[in-house]
Design a protein around this motif. Structure first.
Motif, PDB file in Angstrom:
ATOM      1  N   GLU A  25      32.948  62.872  68.703  1.00  0.00           N
ATOM      2  CA  GLU A  25      32.044  61.715  68.824  1.00  0.00           C
ATOM      3  C   GLU A  25      30.764  62.072  68.076  1.00  0.00           C
ATOM      4  O   GLU A  25      30.379  63.243  68.031  1.00  0.00           O
ATOM      5  CB  GLU A  25      31.773  61.444  70.309  1.00  0.00           C
ATOM      6  CG  GLU A  25      30.980  60.180  70.597  1.00  0.00           C
ATOM      7  CD  GLU A  25      31.631  58.906  70.059  1.00  0.00           C
ATOM      8  OE1 GLU A  25      31.240  58.482  68.964  1.00  0.00           O
ATOM      9  OE2 GLU A  25      32.521  58.354  70.716  1.00  0.00           O
ATOM     10  N   LYS A  26      30.143  61.076  67.446  1.00  0.00           N
ATOM     11  CA  LYS A  26      28.933  61.348  66.658  1.00  0.00           C
ATOM     12  C   LYS A  26      27.823  60.391  67.085  1.00  0.00           C
ATOM     13  O   LYS A  26      28.072  59.409  67.771  1.00  0.00           O
ATOM     14  CB  LYS A  26      29.215  61.138  65.176  1.00  0.00           C
ATOM     15  CG  LYS A  26      30.305  62.027  64.614  1.00  0.00           C
ATOM     16  CD  LYS A  26      29.743  63.327  64.094  1.00  0.00           C
ATOM     17  CE  LYS A  26      30.869  64.256  63.717  1.00  0.00           C
ATOM     18  NZ  LYS A  26      30.444  65.496  63.127  1.00  0.00           N
ATOM     19  N   PHE A  83      18.372  70.157  71.384  1.00  0.00           N
ATOM     20  CA  PHE A  83      18.799  68.765  71.625  1.00  0.00           C
ATOM     21  C   PHE A  83      19.283  68.624  73.072  1.00  0.00           C
ATOM     22  O   PHE A  83      18.897  67.697  73.789  1.00  0.00           O
ATOM     23  CB  PHE A  83      19.902  68.365  70.635  1.00  0.00           C
ATOM     24  CG  PHE A  83      20.487  67.005  70.884  1.00  0.00           C
ATOM     25  CD1 PHE A  83      19.724  65.853  70.658  1.00  0.00           C
ATOM     26  CD2 PHE A  83      21.795  66.848  71.341  1.00  0.00           C
ATOM     27  CE1 PHE A  83      20.254  64.583  70.886  1.00  0.00           C
ATOM     28  CE2 PHE A  83      22.326  65.590  71.570  1.00  0.00           C
ATOM     29  CZ  PHE A  83      21.556  64.454  71.344  1.00  0.00           C
ATOM     30  N   GLN A  94      23.136  49.993  75.902  1.00  0.00           N
ATOM     31  CA  GLN A  94      23.540  51.178  76.668  1.00  0.00           C
ATOM     32  C   GLN A  94      22.361  51.787  77.385  1.00  0.00           C
ATOM     33  O   GLN A  94      21.271  51.853  76.826  1.00  0.00           O
ATOM     34  CB  GLN A  94      24.109  52.272  75.731  1.00  0.00           C
ATOM     35  CG  GLN A  94      25.316  51.865  74.923  1.00  0.00           C
ATOM     36  CD  GLN A  94      24.941  51.199  73.608  1.00  0.00           C
ATOM     37  OE1 GLN A  94      24.012  51.615  72.951  1.00  0.00           O
ATOM     38  NE2 GLN A  94      25.658  50.162  73.215  1.00  0.00           N
ATOM     39  N   GLN A 141      27.072  50.656  80.213  1.00  0.00           N
ATOM     40  CA  GLN A 141      26.948  49.608  79.200  1.00  0.00           C
ATOM     41  C   GLN A 141      26.340  48.369  79.831  1.00  0.00           C
ATOM     42  O   GLN A 141      26.753  47.950  80.916  1.00  0.00           O
ATOM     43  CB  GLN A 141      28.306  49.241  78.634  1.00  0.00           C
ATOM     44  CG  GLN A 141      29.015  50.382  77.931  1.00  0.00           C
ATOM     45  CD  GLN A 141      30.102  49.864  77.004  1.00  0.00           C
ATOM     46  OE1 GLN A 141      29.835  49.199  76.014  1.00  0.00           O
ATOM     47  NE2 GLN A 141      31.342  50.169  77.322  1.00  0.00           N
TER      48      GLN A 141
END
Ligand code: HCR
Length: 384
Positions: free
Chosen positions: A95-96, A17, A153, A166
């Motif tokens: 964070e996910k 990843f 984003q 953002q």
């Protein structure tokens, strides 16, 4: 050590990843990530973070003059940050990766009237799938405050962190309780860095700056720094409110996850965000319509929660295939998708007026917007 927080059997998946991040072209949403990093919550739920301190939101219009109202806008804004950027770490350990909403996905919520502050309502609609864009509307009618905005984003990988820019902005409209003229506030959005990637325990740090520009001429500028800059503490900020002539009126500093002070670090308390947050109330899944987020993703979320990732994957593929078919059908019948609660405008007139007042002029002169259709305030769900 590298990958220390990654479950043993997913270490290889995490390593690949990270490798794939280097090839990323701006949009992380469709990238495949190992199961331990998946969240069962869709991005359409995130706009609720704007209001987990509904009392701060309601109290904005009670400010006695422009300056006090701007200070209250800033206090409410800073109070939203810990919910927006640290909730997943608090609830899920890091964070996910949220679920990537489908076009047309809906999310509704409410914060009930407590102590006469008025009921606050939330309406969210996914207005673009690729790139993902989420539009939202939050209103407390009794208090005379409403927020309309959209968010997207753009991501890039530095080798150790993911930078997130953002896109979008929000417009806050305030009807002062003392009967004064309606005020508008343009809120630009901060930049994020996702740190802790190599260890497998991502968390957010805010960077650079964002601004709140009022139609009264007052501007708030918020500068963010992590560990070692202003205070040696992570999640720190400094903010100033200035007049249209650039004269500083007041300043604030501290941590957006904790206490902040007026003036210097020893000044009176401006805000303490360590207290409880009020999560949005959402109708039970069994009462929801098909396009509502928790109902739409119910089986995927169940698979993620119970560790049944094969089932989650299959359910996700079903949803994606159904979406693909819809797009094909639209193309072949020359129909286009229609938003339920919002109208897309190429240039937001509020943005245009307010961004022209910003000193730094770093913002583009025009931005598009998704304007809430007030006549849909009581519409819940779309026909299939
Ligand atoms: C970047 C992010 C998706 C977008 C999330 C946003 C910016 C959405 C709007 C909210 O108002 C605030 C907000 C908070 C989140 O922190 C931010 C997410 C953090 C991670 C996620 C990525 C798409 C997923 C990255 C995958 C890993 C490695 C965690």
């Amino acid at each position: 050590a590298e990958g220390a927080d990654v479950p043993q059997e997913q270490k290889a998946g995490w390593a690949s990843f990270i490798k794939s991040l280097a090839q990323m072209t701006g949009d992380l949403s469709s990238m495949t990530a190992p199961p331990f990093i998946l969240s069962p919550t869709s991005l359409t739920e995130f706009p609720a973070y704007w209001c987990e301190h509904p009392a701060h939101f309601a109290q904005i219009s009670e400010g006695k003059d422009e300056k006090e109202r701007m200070e209250r806008v800033l206090r409410w804004f800073i109070s939203t940050l810990s919910a927006q950027y640290t909730t997943r770490n608090e609830k899920m350990g890091s964070e996910k990766k949220p679920l990537n909403p489908v076009l047309g996905e809906l999310f509704y919520g409410v914060w009930p009237d407590v102590d006469g502050r008025g009921e606050t309502r939330l309406i969210v609609e996914q207005v673009s799938h690729h790139p993902p864009i989420t539009a939202y509307y939050i209103e407390n009618k009794k208090a005379g405050v409403r927020l309309q905005g959209h968010s997207g984003q753009k991501t890039s990988f530095t080798g150790t962190a993911i930078n997130v820019k953002q896109s979008g902005h929000a417009i806050l409209t305030v009807q002062p309780r003392n009967g004064g003229k309606e005020e508008k506030y343009l809120i630009t959005l901060p930049k994020l860095r996702i740190e802790g990637i190599v260890w497998g325990s991502p968390y957010i740090e805010l960077t650079d700056t964002n601004a709140i520009q009022s139609s009264t001429g007052l501007t708030a500028q918020i500068d963010y720094k992590g560990k070692g800059y202003f205070t040696g503490k992570s999640h720190s900020f400094k903010a100033t409110i200035a007049t249209s002539a650039g004269k500083s009126v007041s300043s604030y500093e501290g941590q957006w996850v904790g206490k902040s002070h007026i003036g210097g670090s020893k000044g009176p308390i401006f805000l303490d965000t360590t207290g409880p947050k009020e999560e949005v109330s959402v109708r039970d899944v069994t009462e929801q319509t098909d396009w509502e987020s928790r109902k739409l993703w119910v089986n995927v979320a169940k698979g993620i929660r119970t560790g049944n990732y094969d089932a989650a994957g299959k359910e996700k593929t079903n949803i994606e295939n159904e979406q693909r078919q819809r797009r094909k059908d639209e193309a072949s019948s020359s129909r286009s998708w229609e938003h339920l609660h919002f109208t897309h405008v190429e240039s937001d007139s509020d943005y245009q007026v307010l961004s022209a007042l910003l000193h730094d002029k770093l913002t583009p002169p025009h931005e598009d917007a998704y304007v809430f259709k007030p006549e849909t305030m009581n519409v819940v769900g779309r026909p299939n």
